[in-house]
Motif scaffolding. Structure first.
Motif, mmCIF file in Angstrom:
data_model
loop_
_atom_site.group_PDB
_atom_site.id
_atom_site.type_symbol
_atom_site.label_atom_id
_atom_site.label_comp_id
_atom_site.label_asym_id
_atom_site.label_seq_id
_atom_site.Cartn_x
_atom_site.Cartn_y
_atom_site.Cartn_z
ATOM 1 N N GLU A 128 3.365 9.374 -7.113
ATOM 2 C CA GLU A 128 2.654 8.602 -5.973
ATOM 3 C C GLU A 128 2.962 9.092 -4.344
ATOM 4 N N CYS A 129 4.074 9.468 -4.249
ATOM 5 C CA CYS A 129 4.440 10.143 -2.965
ATOM 6 C C CYS A 129 3.745 11.183 -2.808
ATOM 7 N N VAL A 130 3.502 12.108 -3.731
ATOM 8 C CA VAL A 130 2.892 13.355 -3.502
ATOM 9 C C VAL A 130 1.295 13.157 -3.266
ATOM 10 N N ARG A 183 0.834 -1.318 -0.004
ATOM 11 C CA ARG A 183 0.045 -0.094 0.141
ATOM 12 C C ARG A 183 0.771 1.224 0.073
ATOM 13 N N LEU A 184 1.928 1.234 0.703
ATOM 14 C CA LEU A 184 2.747 2.412 0.968
ATOM 15 C C LEU A 184 3.966 2.742 0.405
ATOM 16 N N VAL A 185 4.416 1.691 -0.271
ATOM 17 C CA VAL A 185 5.929 1.788 -0.595
ATOM 18 C C VAL A 185 5.970 1.672 -2.192
ATOM 19 N N GLY A 221 14.881 11.128 -4.249
ATOM 20 C CA GLY A 221 13.827 10.112 -4.146
ATOM 21 C C GLY A 221 12.525 10.868 -3.810
ATOM 22 N N CYS A 222 11.821 10.472 -2.674
ATOM 23 C CA CYS A 222 10.804 11.030 -2.162
ATOM 24 C C CYS A 222 10.817 11.890 -0.960
ATOM 25 N N LYS A 223 12.214 11.881 -0.705
ATOM 26 C CA LYS A 223 12.582 12.853 0.463
ATOM 27 C C LYS A 223 11.959 14.104 0.689
ATOM 28 N N THR A 224 12.028 14.922 -0.381
ATOM 29 C CA THR A 224 11.881 16.420 -0.305
ATOM 30 C C THR A 224 10.434 16.568 -0.724
ATOM 31 N N GLY A 250 16.594 8.906 0.009
ATOM 32 C CA GLY A 250 15.018 9.073 -0.051
ATOM 33 C C GLY A 250 14.343 8.063 -0.942
ATOM 34 N N THR A 251 14.759 6.884 -0.929
ATOM 35 C CA THR A 251 14.176 5.715 -1.830
ATOM 36 C C THR A 251 13.514 4.843 -0.857
ATOM 37 N N GLY A 252 13.539 5.037 0.560
ATOM 38 C CA GLY A 252 12.472 4.578 1.424
ATOM 39 C C GLY A 252 13.154 3.638 2.439
ATOM 40 N N LYS A 253 14.684 3.675 2.661
ATOM 41 C CA LYS A 253 15.076 2.509 3.492
ATOM 42 C C LYS A 253 14.772 2.909 5.023
ATOM 43 N N SER A 254 14.686 4.077 5.356
ATOM 44 C CA SER A 254 14.209 4.381 6.969
ATOM 45 C C SER A 254 12.683 4.137 6.897
ATOM 46 N N TYR A 255 12.086 4.382 5.969
ATOM 47 C CA TYR A 255 10.648 4.457 6.173
ATOM 48 C C TYR A 255 10.254 2.886 6.045
ATOM 49 N N VAL A 256 10.904 1.877 5.192
ATOM 50 C CA VAL A 256 10.654 0.495 5.456
ATOM 51 C C VAL A 256 11.224 -0.134 6.636
ATOM 52 N N PRO A 274 16.180 3.535 -7.446
ATOM 53 C CA PRO A 274 16.140 4.926 -7.756
ATOM 54 C C PRO A 274 14.567 5.206 -8.064
ATOM 55 N N LEU A 275 13.934 6.306 -7.763
ATOM 56 C CA LEU A 275 12.617 6.409 -7.855
ATOM 57 C C LEU A 275 12.436 7.421 -9.057
ATOM 58 N N LYS A 276 11.429 7.035 -9.848
ATOM 59 C CA LYS A 276 11.280 7.665 -11.194
ATOM 60 C C LYS A 276 10.018 8.814 -10.855
ATOM 61 N N SER A 292 22.489 1.741 4.708
ATOM 62 C CA SER A 292 23.541 2.436 4.052
ATOM 63 C C SER A 292 22.990 3.269 2.528
ATOM 64 N N ASN A 293 23.873 4.391 2.256
ATOM 65 C CA ASN A 293 24.016 4.571 0.795
ATOM 66 C C ASN A 293 24.699 3.934 -0.186
ATOM 67 N N ALA A 294 25.753 3.100 0.576
ATOM 68 C CA ALA A 294 26.749 2.162 -0.278
ATOM 69 C C ALA A 294 25.924 1.447 -1.131
HETATM 70 N N1 LIG Z 1 9.767 4.284 -2.007
HETATM 71 C C1 LIG Z 1 8.840 5.003 -1.415
HETATM 72 N N2 LIG Z 1 7.456 4.823 -1.465
HETATM 73 C C2 LIG Z 1 6.757 5.685 -0.735
HETATM 74 N N3 LIG Z 1 7.397 6.713 0.356
HETATM 75 C C3 LIG Z 1 8.613 6.943 0.173
HETATM 76 C C4 LIG Z 1 9.496 5.963 -0.601
HETATM 77 N N4 LIG Z 1 10.756 6.337 -0.336
HETATM 78 C C5 LIG Z 1 10.543 7.490 0.292
HETATM 79 N N5 LIG Z 1 9.295 7.596 0.735
HETATM 80 C C6 LIG Z 1 8.980 8.956 1.404
HETATM 81 O O1 LIG Z 1 10.123 9.705 1.756
HETATM 82 C C7 LIG Z 1 10.360 10.126 2.955
HETATM 83 C C8 LIG Z 1 11.947 10.025 3.295
HETATM 84 O O2 LIG Z 1 12.271 8.535 2.966
HETATM 85 P P1 LIG Z 1 13.496 7.714 3.664
HETATM 86 O O3 LIG Z 1 13.959 8.535 4.973
HETATM 87 O O4 LIG Z 1 12.839 6.439 4.216
HETATM 88 O O5 LIG Z 1 14.736 7.729 2.712
HETATM 89 P P2 LIG Z 1 16.139 7.093 2.906
HETATM 90 O O6 LIG Z 1 16.063 5.979 1.784
HETATM 91 O O7 LIG Z 1 16.189 6.467 4.324
HETATM 92 O O8 LIG Z 1 17.129 8.093 2.658
HETATM 93 P P3 LIG Z 1 18.617 8.371 3.433
HETATM 94 O O9 LIG Z 1 19.645 7.594 2.675
HETATM 95 O O10 LIG Z 1 18.801 9.898 2.749
HETATM 96 O O11 LIG Z 1 18.377 8.580 4.693
HETATM 97 C C9 LIG Z 1 9.836 8.669 3.719
HETATM 98 O O12 LIG Z 1 9.380 8.993 4.999
HETATM 99 C C10 LIG Z 1 8.493 8.315 2.854
HETATM 100 O O13 LIG Z 1 7.588 9.561 3.187
#
Ligand SMILES: Nc1ncnc2c1ncn2[C@@H]1O[C@H](COP(=O)(O)OP(=O)(O)OP(=O)(O)O)[C@@H](O)[C@H]1O
Length: 300
Positions: A247-249, A35-37, A288-291, A73-79, A239-241, A175-177
């Motif tokens: 979808e994030c917006v 649903r969310l990623v 990514g979707c970070k900003t 910003g690709t979702g590592k912390s979010y996931v 990487p996010l397109k 990590s970003n590595a």
């Molecule tokens: N793949 C995704 N699907 C849905 N939302 C996303 C996704 N990636 C990022 N987001 C949104 O962007 C926010 C920031 O992403 P997140 O902190 O998870 O990125 P990150 O990969 O951990 O970045 P960094 O490496 O800079 O720490 C999340 O809280 C979420 O709202």
């Protein structure tokens, strides 16, 4: 707990012990990821089965060790937060979930031996309180090489160190590595007109392991944890397109209770306001979707 399960819910209303906080749900995780990623098919495919197998195994052979990789910003912390929520009732706030940030917790290279001793003591103490503890090591690329090997004894399948308790723990490295290798592969798929959903974990796993082991700026540089293959899963975040950013917006608008009927142009505006790479194709969002949330604030 099997015998006293009828009393469990009553007991847990009064207690926040490890057993009460721990309520694994691979189905819940699957639902959340679907649903969310956005744009992360490998994350979904890899994590759900891995978590299901691990949590349903009453006697795991070793702790589960995951390493998340990808561009910012690709979702590592979010996931990570969704994963933790699918394990512990209080999610990231649970007292059985521990997050380490190198720049905050281990800032000085000269104190490495002290950090190593503290880390071992800290992990032992927490595992004796809760065998299902989760330890998250963020910003692994900013960790001093050598430090992380202090936790190597906790990651293997030694039966002697801490009884059975420590084999149910989970360790997540973030990590970003490897981000460059992931992005290059996705770009190559695009150039070959292949579907990015056809990328397989096997296409990336060994590249990621080599990237963290060989990079001097990685906390895993020359690490025995990689050498001895103690990481169970390398999880690549692609990487996010533009469509994923859209979808994030959309989801950010919904979370703010704003009507999507008003949002069509706004979504387009925010998507266009982000920066994309590589320069010649402008395919992937640089952040990514970070900003997205901050950009949306600007346009609302
Ligand atoms: N793949 C995704 N699907 C849905 N939302 C996303 C996704 N990636 C990022 N987001 C949104 O962007 C926010 C920031 O992403 P997140 O902190 O998870 O990125 P990150 O990969 O951990 O970045 P960094 O490496 O800079 O720490 C999340 O809280 C979420 O709202």
């Amino acid at each position: 707990w099997e015998f006293i399960s009828p009393f469990r819910s009553m007991y847990c209303q009064l207690s926040d012990c490890c057993h009460c906080d721990y309520h694994p749900s691979a189905d819940g995780l699957e639902l959340d990821l679907c649903r969310l990623v956005y744009g992360q098919h490998l994350v979904k495919e890899t994590l759900v089965d891995t978590i299901r197998d691990f949590t349903e195994n009453p006697s795991p052979r070793k702790p589960l060790v995951l390493s998340f990789h990808g561009w910012s910003g690709t979702g590592k912390s979010y996931v990570t937060s969704l994963l933790v929520k699918s394990l512990h009732r209080d999610g990231m706030k649970s007292r059985y979930v521990h997050q380490f940030v190198p720049t905050l917790h281990f800032p000085h290279a000269s104190h490495i031996q002290v950090y190593k001793d503290d880390l071992k003591r800290w992990i032992t103490g927490n595992l004796s309180e809760c065998g299902r503890s989760v330890f998250i090591f963020d910003e692994m690329d900013k960790m001093h090489p050598g430090l992380i090997d202090a936790i190597k004894p906790f990651l293997g399948n030694s039966h002697v160190m801490f009884g059975t308790n420590y084999r149910k723990a989970m360790f997540i490295f973030v990590s970003n590595a490897g981000g460059d290798q992931i992005n290059q592969l996705v770009l190559d798929f695009w150039k070959d007109r292949k579907d990015r959903e056809d990328i397989k974990l096997a296409d990336l796993e060994s590249k990621l392991s080599a990237a963290v082991f060989n990079s001097q700026s990685s906390g895993f540089w020359n690490s025995d944890i990689i050498n001895e293959e103690l990481v169970d899963r390398f999880v690549p975040f692609l990487p996010l397109k533009r469509k994923h950013v859209g979808e994030c917006v959309r989801s950010e608008l919904l979370s703010r209770g704003l009507s999507l009927g008003l949002g069509g142009d706004l979504i387009e505006e925010v998507v266009n306001a982000m920066s994309y790479f590589p320069e010649e194709h402008k395919l992937f969002s640089k952040t990514g979707c970070k900003t997205v949330a901050a950009k949306l604030d600007f346009y609302l």
